[in-house]
Design a protein around this motif. Structure first.
Motif, PDB file in Angstrom:
ATOM      1  N   MET A 402       0.820  -1.204   0.000  1.00 58.77           N
ATOM      2  CA  MET A 402       0.000   0.000   0.000  1.00 58.77           C
ATOM      3  C   MET A 402       0.857   1.258   0.000  1.00 58.77           C
ATOM      4  SD  MET A 402      -2.909  -1.073   2.788  1.00 58.77           S
ATOM      5  CE  MET A 402      -3.818   0.449   2.508  1.00 58.77           C
ATOM      6  N   PRO A 403       0.424   2.303  -0.672  1.00 59.67           N
ATOM      7  CA  PRO A 403       1.167   3.566  -0.644  1.00 59.67           C
ATOM      8  C   PRO A 403       1.059   4.224   0.727  1.00 59.67           C
ATOM      9  CG  PRO A 403      -0.908   3.869  -1.804  1.00 59.67           C
ATOM     10  CD  PRO A 403      -0.788   2.400  -1.523  1.00 59.67           C
ATOM     11  N   GLU A 404       2.078   4.960   1.100  1.00 54.24           N
ATOM     12  CA  GLU A 404       2.046   5.671   2.371  1.00 54.24           C
ATOM     13  C   GLU A 404       0.967   6.753   2.335  1.00 54.24           C
ATOM     14  OE1 GLU A 404       5.945   7.174   2.828  1.00 54.24           O
ATOM     15  OE2 GLU A 404       6.835   5.227   3.295  1.00 54.24           O
ATOM     16  N   GLY A 405       0.380   7.029   3.501  1.00 54.76           N
ATOM     17  CA  GLY A 405      -0.647   8.061   3.562  1.00 54.76           C
ATOM     18  C   GLY A 405      -1.602   7.803   4.707  1.00 54.76           C
ATOM     19  N   ILE A 406      -2.574   8.681   4.844  1.00 54.01           N
ATOM     20  CA  ILE A 406      -3.530   8.606   5.941  1.00 54.01           C
ATOM     21  C   ILE A 406      -4.316   7.298   5.904  1.00 54.01           C
ATOM     22  CG2 ILE A 406      -5.563   9.673   6.977  1.00 54.01           C
ATOM     23  CD1 ILE A 406      -3.011  11.252   7.363  1.00 54.01           C
ATOM     24  N   TYR A 407      -4.683   6.849   4.713  1.00 55.20           N
ATOM     25  CA  TYR A 407      -5.476   5.631   4.593  1.00 55.20           C
ATOM     26  C   TYR A 407      -4.724   4.447   5.189  1.00 55.20           C
ATOM     27  CZ  TYR A 407      -8.485   2.045   2.560  1.00 55.20           C
ATOM     28  OH  TYR A 407      -9.344   0.984   2.393  1.00 55.20           O
ATOM     29  N   ARG A 408      -3.467   4.321   4.840  1.00 55.72           N
ATOM     30  CA  ARG A 408      -2.645   3.224   5.359  1.00 55.72           C
ATOM     31  C   ARG A 408      -2.489   3.335   6.884  1.00 55.72           C
ATOM     32  NH1 ARG A 408       3.254   2.117   5.596  1.00 55.72           N
ATOM     33  NH2 ARG A 408       3.616  -0.073   5.065  1.00 55.72           N
ATOM     34  N   GLU A 409      -2.315   4.548   7.367  1.00 55.02           N
ATOM     35  CA  GLU A 409      -2.167   4.766   8.798  1.00 55.02           C
ATOM     36  C   GLU A 409      -3.441   4.361   9.551  1.00 55.02           C
ATOM     37  OE1 GLU A 409       0.502   6.370  10.718  1.00 55.02           O
ATOM     38  OE2 GLU A 409       1.576   5.618   8.951  1.00 55.02           O
ATOM     39  N   MET A 410      -4.586   4.755   9.033  1.00 61.24           N
ATOM     40  CA  MET A 410      -5.848   4.451   9.704  1.00 61.24           C
ATOM     41  C   MET A 410      -6.136   2.955   9.676  1.00 61.24           C
ATOM     42  SD  MET A 410      -8.186   7.675   8.399  1.00 61.24           S
ATOM     43  CE  MET A 410      -9.623   7.142   9.323  1.00 61.24           C
ATOM     44  N   LEU A 411      -5.793   2.301   8.582  1.00 57.40           N
ATOM     45  CA  LEU A 411      -6.004   0.857   8.502  1.00 57.40           C
ATOM     46  C   LEU A 411      -5.101   0.135   9.500  1.00 57.40           C
ATOM     47  CD1 LEU A 411      -7.366  -1.561   7.289  1.00 57.40           C
ATOM     48  CD2 LEU A 411      -5.796  -1.455   5.351  1.00 57.40           C
ATOM     49  N   ALA A 412      -3.870   0.623   9.668  1.00 55.22           N
ATOM     50  CA  ALA A 412      -2.967   0.038  10.663  1.00 55.22           C
ATOM     51  C   ALA A 412      -3.527   0.220  12.073  1.00 55.22           C
ATOM     52  CB  ALA A 412      -1.582   0.670  10.544  1.00 55.22           C
ATOM     53  N   ASP A 413      -4.117   1.380  12.341  1.00 55.79           N
ATOM     54  CA  ASP A 413      -4.743   1.612  13.644  1.00 55.79           C
ATOM     55  C   ASP A 413      -5.876   0.615  13.891  1.00 55.79           C
ATOM     56  OD1 ASP A 413      -3.063   3.748  14.134  1.00 55.79           O
ATOM     57  OD2 ASP A 413      -4.488   5.259  13.426  1.00 55.79           O
ATOM     58  N   ARG A 414      -6.673   0.403  12.833  1.00 54.98           N
ATOM     59  CA  ARG A 414      -7.805  -0.535  12.945  1.00 54.98           C
ATOM     60  C   ARG A 414      -7.311  -1.946  13.207  1.00 54.98           C
ATOM     61  NH1 ARG A 414     -11.528  -3.411  13.507  1.00 54.98           N
ATOM     62  NH2 ARG A 414     -13.418  -3.679  12.268  1.00 54.98           N
ATOM     63  N   LEU A 415      -6.273  -2.356  12.521  1.00 59.57           N
ATOM     64  CA  LEU A 415      -5.729  -3.699  12.709  1.00 59.57           C
ATOM     65  C   LEU A 415      -5.099  -3.835  14.091  1.00 59.57           C
ATOM     66  CD1 LEU A 415      -5.138  -6.475  11.421  1.00 59.57           C
ATOM     67  CD2 LEU A 415      -2.939  -5.539  10.675  1.00 59.57           C
ATOM     68  N   ALA A 416      -4.427  -2.798  14.554  1.00 59.04           N
ATOM     69  CA  ALA A 416      -3.788  -2.839  15.879  1.00 59.04           C
ATOM     70  C   ALA A 416      -4.826  -3.074  16.966  1.00 59.04           C
ATOM     71  CB  ALA A 416      -3.035  -1.539  16.136  1.00 59.04           C
ATOM     72  N   ALA A 417      -5.990  -2.472  16.806  1.00 59.49           N
ATOM     73  CA  ALA A 417      -7.051  -2.660  17.793  1.00 59.49           C
ATOM     74  C   ALA A 417      -7.507  -4.114  17.818  1.00 59.49           C
ATOM     75  CB  ALA A 417      -8.221  -1.738  17.473  1.00 59.49           C
TER      76      ALA A 417
END
Length: 593
Positions: A402-417
């Motif tokens: 995935m390209p870097e950006g807000i979308y990738r960051e938010m998805l990582a947050d969701r997975l971390a939860a």
């Protein structure tokens, strides 16, 4: 080639086209200062050496040397001819190709398109004349208006119906063989006589049209029983299934703007959905959804819905689509997945429940983020540390795509939860395992063909040409003396033409100037100078530098040089009558008398 299209039209196309938008739809670009960079799409490399300049509307690879304007990129990347690249950009810009260009296509390509058009009409007529084929179309719920809109046809139940109609001469047979419409017999062992036979037999035919409505291939659905159920045209000079989407031309004819496009799996699905009024549906052509398919869609809309059957095969196809979509998942784009009840496909479901109920199902479509996490969670037991570690391991290669950006960051947050670990730790582990995301600096000059081109200050002529190429708008602030026309020096004609072209254009750009030199010997050198380190940063500074360069050129090579020669001679040996008169005229023109 360019001479067949008015230069003003090419200028307009270049000015209306955003090279960053065109290239980023095909190559994942990353912002780097005022430019964009990526790994070059034209050769294999691990570190990005492909740069795109939005200011110059120009691209250049410091690795392989590929370079050009938005027209050149489409020609090189899409394997288009000049006229087709211009036509593609014209369509995007909402401009109609000039009449004089319409007859200037590549003759071989034009001939092949003409043959395919005639074959499509042949199939259409066969459907109109064959009661059995019409009965089958009716049984599938396809009405006459829809058949006409999609130009559906019928391939006769014969080994040589098309061959006899279009293959009378050897040259004709070779042409339709090139188009994949007939097959050459296998004569190994001498068991069969040499010859050809029709590829499509006893099939309902679905013409595949390109963005300009030209038939480039066919899909055929067997009538009654037989295998394979669906048969597609092979790859040909006109047809590349990894790039084309069935129904996209018809969708664009039905509407000019799209809230979304929906990708389904079959020809019949598209036809029945369009007939029901769901005209934003398209289908891949017997292949998984590719990035090229998605790039084509994202040029039209920011929302894509994948619609798959609810069975095992449908879910496998959906996951492949997700994997191929990840490099294009970024801020501002929506990718969703809709699964139908098992035993149904869009064709049968829309016929059973109608368009309104079918479209209501879109409300329950899963966003890519939710589908990704749900799919991974099925694979693991989150009640144990080992299961959570496995989930993270399964997710890591997906995030790496995935390209870097807000979308990738938010998805990582969701997975971390879901995993139950701090988001920062999860993101750190993803970055640590992704060597491709380590920051890469602009390549330094090292060896042949690599690094930013450096011409130094160069000679005056090179400086002046470089200034015009880098800052075409600066020419409006420069007083170009008429005496420049009298300068006799190799290459001066290039500078004079560039100055005139920039001065005549309302919005001159680097790309616009370069396109005017595409077919000329000087093009490669001008492109090289266009990618050189800028001599100055702003158009205002460029105007001052250019003014001085032009005046110095006049002094060194123009009338100023002759004036200096006469002044020196007057001091050393004196002048005769004619020389004194010449010097007097030169001094007057200089404003010194």
């Amino acid at each position: 080639m360019a001479g067949r299209i008015p230069q003003a039209f090419i200028d307009e196309i270049v000015s209306r086209s955003d090279i960053v938008e065109i290239i980023s739809a095909r190559v994942p670009l990353k912002k780097s200062g005022r430019e964009f960079k990526a790994c070059c799409p034209f050769h294999n490399e691990k570190s990005p050496s492909f740069w795109v300049s939005p200011d110059k509307q120009f691209y250049h690879c410091f690795g392989c040397g590929a370079h050009g304007t938005v027209v050149g990129f489409l020609m090189q990347y899409e394997k288009l001819g000049f006229l087709d690249a211009v036509a593609d950009l014209a369509q995007r810009a909402g401009l109609e190709l000039p009449r004089e260009a319409l007859g200037a296509r590549d003759p071989d390509s034009a001939d092949l398109h003409d043959v395919m058009a005639r074959i499509a009409r042949f199939f259409e007529q066969n459907l109109a004349d064959n009661g059995r084929a019409q009965k089958y179309a009716n049984s599938r719920g396809i009405d006459a208006a829809t058949r006409a809109r999609f130009a559906l046809g019928y391939a006769p139940n014969s080994w040589d119906a098309l061959l006899n109609r279009f293959g009378a001469q050897e040259a004709d047979r070779r042409q339709i063989l090139q188009l994949g419409m007939i097959i050459e017999r296998d004569t190994q062992g001498g068991e069969r006589a040499a010859g050809f036979y029709d590829r499509f037999r006893d099939r309902l035919m679905f013409p595949i049209r390109d963005s300009r409505g030209r038939v480039i291939g066919f899909g055929g659905r067997i009538i009654d029983q037989g295998e394979p159920k669906y048969l597609n045209s092979p790859e040909t000079p006109l047809f590349h299934k990894g790039r084309e989407l069935y129904g996209l031309y018809e969708a664009r004819q039905a509407r000019t703007d799209f809230k979304r496009l929906m990708i389904v799996e079959g020809y019949m699905d598209v036809v029945r959905l369009h007939q029901a009024g769901i005209t934003y549906s398209v289908a891949t052509l017997g292949t998984a959804t590719t990035q090229e398919h998605l790039n084509k869609i994202f040029r039209l809309t920011s929302e894509v819905v994948f619609c798959f059957d609810g069975d095992r095969a449908g879910r496998q196809a959906a996951w492949r689509a997700l994997e191929n979509s990840l490099p294009l998942a970024r801020d501002g784009r929506e990718l969703k997945f809709m699964f139908l009840p098992e035993g149904h496909d869009p064709d049968t479901l829309v016929g059973e429940e109608g368009a309104e109920a079918f479209e209501n199902r879109l409300k329950s479509a899963l966003p890519l983020s939710e589908y990704l996490i749900q799919h991974l969670m099925v694979e693991v037991d989150l009640n144990h540390i080992d299961g959570r570690a496995k989930l993270k391991a399964l997710a890591a290669p997906l995030f790496a795509r995935m390209p870097e950006g807000i979308y990738r960051e938010m998805l990582a947050d969701r997975l971390a939860a879901q995993v139950g670990v701090p988001a920062a730790a999860l993101k750190k582990s993803f970055v640590a395992g992704d060597g491709a995301r380590k920051p890469v600096d602009r390549p330094e000059p090292s060896g042949r063909g690599r690094g930013r081109i450096s011409v130094g200050r160069g000679n005056l002529l090179t400086q002046a040409i470089t200034l015009v190429l880098h800052h075409p708008t600066a020419v409006a602030g420069v007083n170009i003396p008429e005496a420049l026309g009298g300068v006799d020096r190799p290459g001066i004609g290039v500078l004079k033409d560039l100055l005139a072209q920039a001065a005549a254009a309302s919005k001159p750009s680097t790309a616009m100037l370069l396109e005017r030199w595409r077919d000329l010997p000087e093009y490669d050198r001008l492109a090289e100078l266009a990618m050189a380190e800028p001599l100055v940063a702003t158009p205002e500074a460029a105007a001052k530098e250019l003014q001085m360069a032009v005046e110095k050129l006049l002094e060194e090579c123009g009338p100023g040089r002759r004036m200096n020669e006469l002044l020196r001679k007057a001091e050393e040996t004196g002048l005769n009558y004619d020389e004194k008169a010449e010097l007097s005229l030169l001094l007057k023109s200089k404003g010194r008398s």
